[in-house]
Enzyme design. Structure first.
Site, PDB file in Angstrom:
ATOM      1  N   LYS A   1      -3.775  12.448  -6.853  1.00  0.00           N
ATOM      2  CA  LYS A   1      -4.061  12.068  -5.477  1.00  0.00           C
ATOM      3  C   LYS A   1      -2.955  12.530  -4.531  1.00  0.00           C
ATOM      4  O   LYS A   1      -3.214  12.962  -3.411  1.00  0.00           O
ATOM      5  CB  LYS A   1      -4.188  10.544  -5.401  1.00  0.00           C
ATOM      6  CG  LYS A   1      -4.556  10.020  -4.022  1.00  0.00           C
ATOM      7  CD  LYS A   1      -4.680   8.507  -4.030  1.00  0.00           C
ATOM      8  CE  LYS A   1      -5.133   7.978  -2.679  1.00  0.00           C
ATOM      9  NZ  LYS A   1      -5.064   6.530  -2.578  1.00  0.00           N
ATOM     10  N   GLN A   2      -1.706  12.385  -4.973  1.00  0.00           N
ATOM     11  CA  GLN A   2      -0.591  12.647  -4.054  1.00  0.00           C
ATOM     12  C   GLN A   2       0.676  12.967  -4.835  1.00  0.00           C
ATOM     13  O   GLN A   2       0.772  12.659  -6.025  1.00  0.00           O
ATOM     14  CB  GLN A   2      -0.350  11.418  -3.184  1.00  0.00           C
ATOM     15  CG  GLN A   2       0.102  10.194  -3.954  1.00  0.00           C
ATOM     16  CD  GLN A   2      -0.186   8.903  -3.205  1.00  0.00           C
ATOM     17  OE1 GLN A   2      -1.222   8.284  -3.420  1.00  0.00           O
ATOM     18  NE2 GLN A   2       0.719   8.510  -2.338  1.00  0.00           N
TER      19      GLN A   2
ATOM     20  N   TRP B   1       5.074   0.725   0.318  1.00  0.00           N
ATOM     21  CA  TRP B   1       6.271   1.542   0.098  1.00  0.00           C
ATOM     22  C   TRP B   1       6.424   2.616   1.164  1.00  0.00           C
ATOM     23  O   TRP B   1       7.470   3.223   1.293  1.00  0.00           O
ATOM     24  CB  TRP B   1       6.223   2.195  -1.292  1.00  0.00           C
ATOM     25  CG  TRP B   1       5.218   3.333  -1.400  1.00  0.00           C
ATOM     26  CD1 TRP B   1       3.912   3.303  -1.015  1.00  0.00           C
ATOM     27  CD2 TRP B   1       5.455   4.662  -1.880  1.00  0.00           C
ATOM     28  NE1 TRP B   1       3.303   4.518  -1.255  1.00  0.00           N
ATOM     29  CE2 TRP B   1       4.226   5.370  -1.789  1.00  0.00           C
ATOM     30  CE3 TRP B   1       6.561   5.315  -2.401  1.00  0.00           C
ATOM     31  CZ2 TRP B   1       4.082   6.688  -2.188  1.00  0.00           C
ATOM     32  CZ3 TRP B   1       6.417   6.644  -2.804  1.00  0.00           C
ATOM     33  CH2 TRP B   1       5.190   7.312  -2.696  1.00  0.00           C
ATOM     34  N   ASP B   2       5.359   2.825   1.936  1.00  0.00           N
ATOM     35  CA  ASP B   2       5.393   3.806   3.026  1.00  0.00           C
ATOM     36  C   ASP B   2       6.652   3.625   3.876  1.00  0.00           C
ATOM     37  O   ASP B   2       7.265   4.591   4.317  1.00  0.00           O
ATOM     38  CB  ASP B   2       4.175   3.632   3.960  1.00  0.00           C
ATOM     39  CG  ASP B   2       2.835   3.730   3.250  1.00  0.00           C
ATOM     40  OD1 ASP B   2       2.753   3.325   2.076  1.00  0.00           O
ATOM     41  OD2 ASP B   2       1.866   4.183   3.878  1.00  0.00           O
TER      42      ASP B   2
ATOM     43  N   GLU C   1      -1.934   7.472  -7.353  1.00  0.00           N
ATOM     44  CA  GLU C   1      -2.788   6.312  -7.645  1.00  0.00           C
ATOM     45  C   GLU C   1      -3.997   6.675  -8.494  1.00  0.00           C
ATOM     46  O   GLU C   1      -4.772   5.797  -8.874  1.00  0.00           O
ATOM     47  CB  GLU C   1      -3.243   5.667  -6.332  1.00  0.00           C
ATOM     48  CG  GLU C   1      -2.076   5.136  -5.520  1.00  0.00           C
ATOM     49  CD  GLU C   1      -2.493   4.257  -4.360  1.00  0.00           C
ATOM     50  OE1 GLU C   1      -3.628   4.402  -3.878  1.00  0.00           O
ATOM     51  OE2 GLU C   1      -1.668   3.413  -3.939  1.00  0.00           O
TER      52      GLU C   1
HETATM   53  C1  BGC Z   1      -1.717   5.857  -0.817  1.00  0.00           C
HETATM   54  C2  BGC Z   1      -0.498   4.959  -0.985  1.00  0.00           C
HETATM   55  C3  BGC Z   1      -0.109   4.398   0.364  1.00  0.00           C
HETATM   56  C4  BGC Z   1      -1.282   3.704   1.026  1.00  0.00           C
HETATM   57  C5  BGC Z   1      -0.964   3.234   2.429  1.00  0.00           C
HETATM   58  C6  BGC Z   1      -2.820   5.059  -0.160  1.00  0.00           C
HETATM   59  O1  BGC Z   1      -3.926   5.893   0.043  1.00  0.00           O
HETATM   60  O2  BGC Z   1      -2.153   6.332  -2.057  1.00  0.00           O
HETATM   61  O3  BGC Z   1       0.575   5.697  -1.527  1.00  0.00           O
HETATM   62  O4  BGC Z   1       0.927   3.489   0.192  1.00  0.00           O
HETATM   63  O5  BGC Z   1      -2.364   4.604   1.106  1.00  0.00           O
HETATM   64  O6  BGC Z   1      -0.619   4.275   3.250  1.00  0.00           O
END
Ligand code: BGC
Length: 777
Positions: free
Chosen positions: A608-609, A367-368, A496
């Site tokens: 996490k984010q 999804w980035d 996540e």
């Molecule tokens: C993040 C995801 C991201 C992926 C690739 C993961 O560490 O939690 O949101 O899509 O890294 O960048």
């Protein structure tokens, strides 16, 4: 700001602050791995890590050589510790292909080796204005012979199949035999991920006087990759060189030998054409030959000129100027350069998490792309955004199959993929993130609002919107215990660290947005192009009843709110988990993803984010300022930012709610993440989404740009210590330039008929009779 973050940002700069350059001033083995990613070159089609032309003299641990083609992968059966039904069967891994950049220099029999003899002078420079990487070395061998070497490298941005190296040398204090051993080295393997590291097989190799080729086949997939090299010399050098050549199974070698005169400079240009095939019957070798032949006729100098011209056009659109902070000025250009290099532009490929600059994340698209990179393009180079969305359309059939795998209707886009199939075996980190469907729908809407590309929506966009909307209808259900609201259970938002939860707020709101956009777009197209609509409706079996149902369901979606804390709960269970503040977690245990068992992570209120905070950005018009503040205050201390996708979003919302210091600190963690190597993992490849996040935190953060319902808004401010900053945006066919100073902001129409937006509460219209306006902040 917490110490943890402040400490990271204390790291000393690795490269001097220069507006248009990244310079390595000294050859140090300890920086090599990092430099390989920083100095990686690419053009969306292919990417070459910043390895040296000569054999690397350091340890294997400090190098991951790599040349990749975006979308060329090997596939292996995924081996599960515990089997379960309907898990993806095969992975996809981007392959490390032949190294065509290899050139070794010998003075007599002594090989150039930067660890032997003496380095008298050394400089490697990435020129962001020109898109060129150059190295200048003065070296003394163990016999005291001094030589000057200049190497310039490019991956052509205007010819996607061309890479080129100019190699020049000049004996300084001697005359004598010098030879250059140039090669296409097909004896390569993947360093990570694949069990069968030797994913490639040589079909043929051939060498002629100055040219030659190698043809590879990927054993597990149908790809063939052809590399054709041509060597060109100026008249003076040509007369003097004697050429020896050989080809073995997996190498093609040329040795150019010369009796060199002291003080004279000799030049060899290596021009390489690279093509791959996807299907049987295609002939990548003849394509690569043609590419190489054309580029050789053009010649190295003209390739450089083309490159500079291309870059100058690019910078016209994307350059962000920051007056008053050299470190950030450099970072913006560096990041924009890598975003350019990373993005597939053919509708068949996309943007991998590490671009084409490293093997990590296996070259997978996440999804980035839609959430972090696409806005950068939509507002600056909309044609690239279009092609990124086209990639999703081209993989829609596979997304339908993926939905079937999960007993769902419509289409479910894969969390990690190259070819459109789900490539992740870890479903609690991947398939469970259904929100990717809504992220794609959000990006489609963004692209449409910015570009008004009706044709795209009619031919591709609407179909994706309907199919993604169908997935939501089948995933969710009316839950009596939730007031009979429509709920999405066992999902994971962007955070996540909380998979398998019910009613993740981000997911629910974004699903509603997905349904809403599908319904609205269906109405627009039905009105504007009834014939096209009818054909699509027939093809995907869509009727008005289904649209009515979508309308109804979207109104019934459960939108979480906690009355007691007056915040948006991240999901149904989050507030009932063990509370914790990141400050109380010992620094050496971060990132948690590496140090705590997932079950430990899941039982805490630790994030996490950006999750709710990302929702505050994407659908910010649905939330009051007070609620944004309360959400920020609640979630910020619980967020580890273990993903580099996080700080940018916190920076933007901090800007919006007036937390200027936090906005700045979070921005700083984003902007120079790779250059200063905050996370000490840039060697794995650059963090492309974070680079997109840098742009977002300036444009959406400091300049407060938002777009809701096709309308543009600005709430700009100037960070302390900056004199001003300036950027350009495209909107509905026009281009505007925004310059933010201490007390004023200047909006200027650069091209197009008219742009209308709001500056705070004031409506501004720029048009021919009123090209620019300077307003108070
Ligand atoms: C993040 C995801 C991201 C992926 C690739 C993961 O560490 O939690 O949101 O899509 O890294 O960048």
């Amino acid at each position: 700001m917490r110490n943890y973050h402040a400490r990271k940002m204390d790291k000393e700069a690795i490269y001097p602050y220069q507006a248009w350059k990244i310079t390595e001033e000294e050859f140090l083995l300890e920086n090599n791995h990092h430099n390989e990613a920083i100095f990686a070159l690419g053009n969306g089609y292919m990417g070459l890590r910043g390895t040296l032309e000569e054999d690397y003299p350091g340890s294997e641990e400090s190098t991951t050589p790599g040349f990749y083609i975006n979308g060329v992968y090997a596939s292996e059966k995924i081996i599960y510790g515990e089997e379960a039904p309907n898990l993806p069967k095969k992975g996809q891994t981007m392959i490390n292909l032949a190294d065509w950049s290899e050139i070794n220099l010998y003075i007599n029999e002594e090989k150039l080796n930067l660890l032997k003899g003496k380095i008298l002078d050394y400089k490697r420079e990435l020129d962001l204005k020109q898109g060129l990487l150059s190295r200048r070395i003065r070296w003394e061998d163990r016999q005291g012979r001094k030589i000057e070497i200049k190497i310039t490298r490019l991956i052509s941005l205007s010819r996607e199949h061309i890479g080129a190296i100019r190699y020049q040398f000049k004996p300084i204090n001697f005359s004598g035999k010098i030879s250059l051993n140039s090669a296409i080295n097909g004896d390569v393997s993947n360093h990570h991920h694949l069990r069968d590291k030797k994913a490639l097989e040589v079909i043929e190799s051939e060498v002629d006087t100055n040219t030659g080729h190698l043809l590879h086949k990927v054993k597990s997939t149908k790809f063939k990759v052809a590399y054709v090299a041509e060597h060109l010399m100026d008249e003076h050098s040509k007369e003097n060189f004697e050429v020896k050549k050989r080809s073995s199974d997996n190498r093609v070698d040329w040795v150019f030998e010369i009796s060199a005169n002291q003080g004279e400079e000799y030049t060899i240009d290596k021009i390489v054409g690279i093509n791959h095939s996807q299907e049987e019957g295609e002939n990548p070798l003849s394509d690569a030959r043609a590419s190489a032949a054309r580029a050789s006729i053009t010649g190295f100098e003209n390739l450089v000129e083309e490159q500079t011209e291309f870059m100058s056009g690019y910078w016209q659109d994307v350059d962000v100027k920051i007056d008053g902070d050299d470190a950030l000025q450099q970072a913006f250009r560096f990041n924009a350069f890598h975003i350019l290099q990373a993005a597939g532009k053919d509708g068949q490929t996309s943007v991998a998490a590490k671009g084409i600059s490293g093997e990590y994340y296996e070259g997978h698209y996440f999804w980035d792309t839609e959430s972090y990179v696409l806005p950068f393009y939509a507002f600056q180079r909309p044609e690239v955004a279009r092609n990124l969305l086209l990639f999703r359309y081209n993989t829609l059939a596979k997304a339908r199959k993926n939905a079937e795998r999960m007993k769902l209707d419509g289409a479910l886009f894969p969390w990690r993929t190259i070819n459109g199939e789900e490539a992740s075996g870890f479903f609690m980190g991947s398939t469970v993130q259904y929100h990717i469907n809504a992220d794609i729908a959000y990006a489609l809407n963004l692209y449409y609002q910015v570009s008004r590309d009706q044709e795209f929506m009619e031919n591709y966009g609407l179909e994706i919107l309907i199919e993604t909307a169908r997935m939501w209808i089948s995933l969710g259900s009316y839950i009596p215990m939730k007031n009979n609201k429509f709920c999405f259970n066992v999902v994971c938002g962007p955070d996540e660290y909380k998979p398998g939860v019910n009613n993740n707020a981000y997911t629910n709101y974004m699903a509603k947005f997905n349904l809403d956009t599908a319904v609205k777009m269906a109405e627009i197209i039905k009105n504007k192009s009834p014939e096209k609509y009818k054909r699509l409706a027939e093809r995907i079996d869509l009727n008005q009843k289904e649209i009515e149902n979508m309308k109804e369901v979207k109104e019934d979606i459960y939108l979480p709110y906690n009355e007691e804390l007056e915040i948006t709960p991240q999901d149904d269970s989050f507030l009932y988990k063990n509370p914790i503040e990141v400050d109380n977690i010992p620094e050496e245990e971060l990132p948690l993803v590496k140090n705590w068992h997932p079950l430990i992570v899941w039982r805490y209120q630790v994030i996490k984010q950006a999750d709710v905070i990302l929702l505050m950005l994407q659908l910010g018009n649905k939330f009051s300022n007070e609620l944004k503040i309360r959400n920020y205050d609640y979630y910020e201390p619980k967020t580890t930012h273990d993903s580099s996708l996080s700080p940018a979003i916190y920076s933007i919302i901090a800007s919006e709610i007036g937390y200027k210091n936090q906005a700045y600190n979070y921005f700083m963690q984003t902007a120079r993440l790779d250059l200063d190597d905050y996370n000490e993992n840039a060697y794995q490849g650059v963090h492309t989404a974070c680079m997109g996040g840098t742009w977002l935190s300036l444009v959406q953060g400091f300049a407060g740009m938002r777009m809701f319902n096709g309308k543009l808004y600005f709430h700009p401010h100037l960070p302390d210590g900056w004199n001003n900053y300036q950027f350009r945006l495209r909107f509905k066919g026009s281009q505007i330039e925004i310059t933010v100073k201490e007390n004023t902001v200047k909006y200027m129409l650069l091209s197009g008929d008219k742009v209308e937006f709001k500056h705070y509460d004031q409506v501004v219209v720029l048009k021919e009779s009123n090209l620019s306006q300077e307003l108070e902040i």
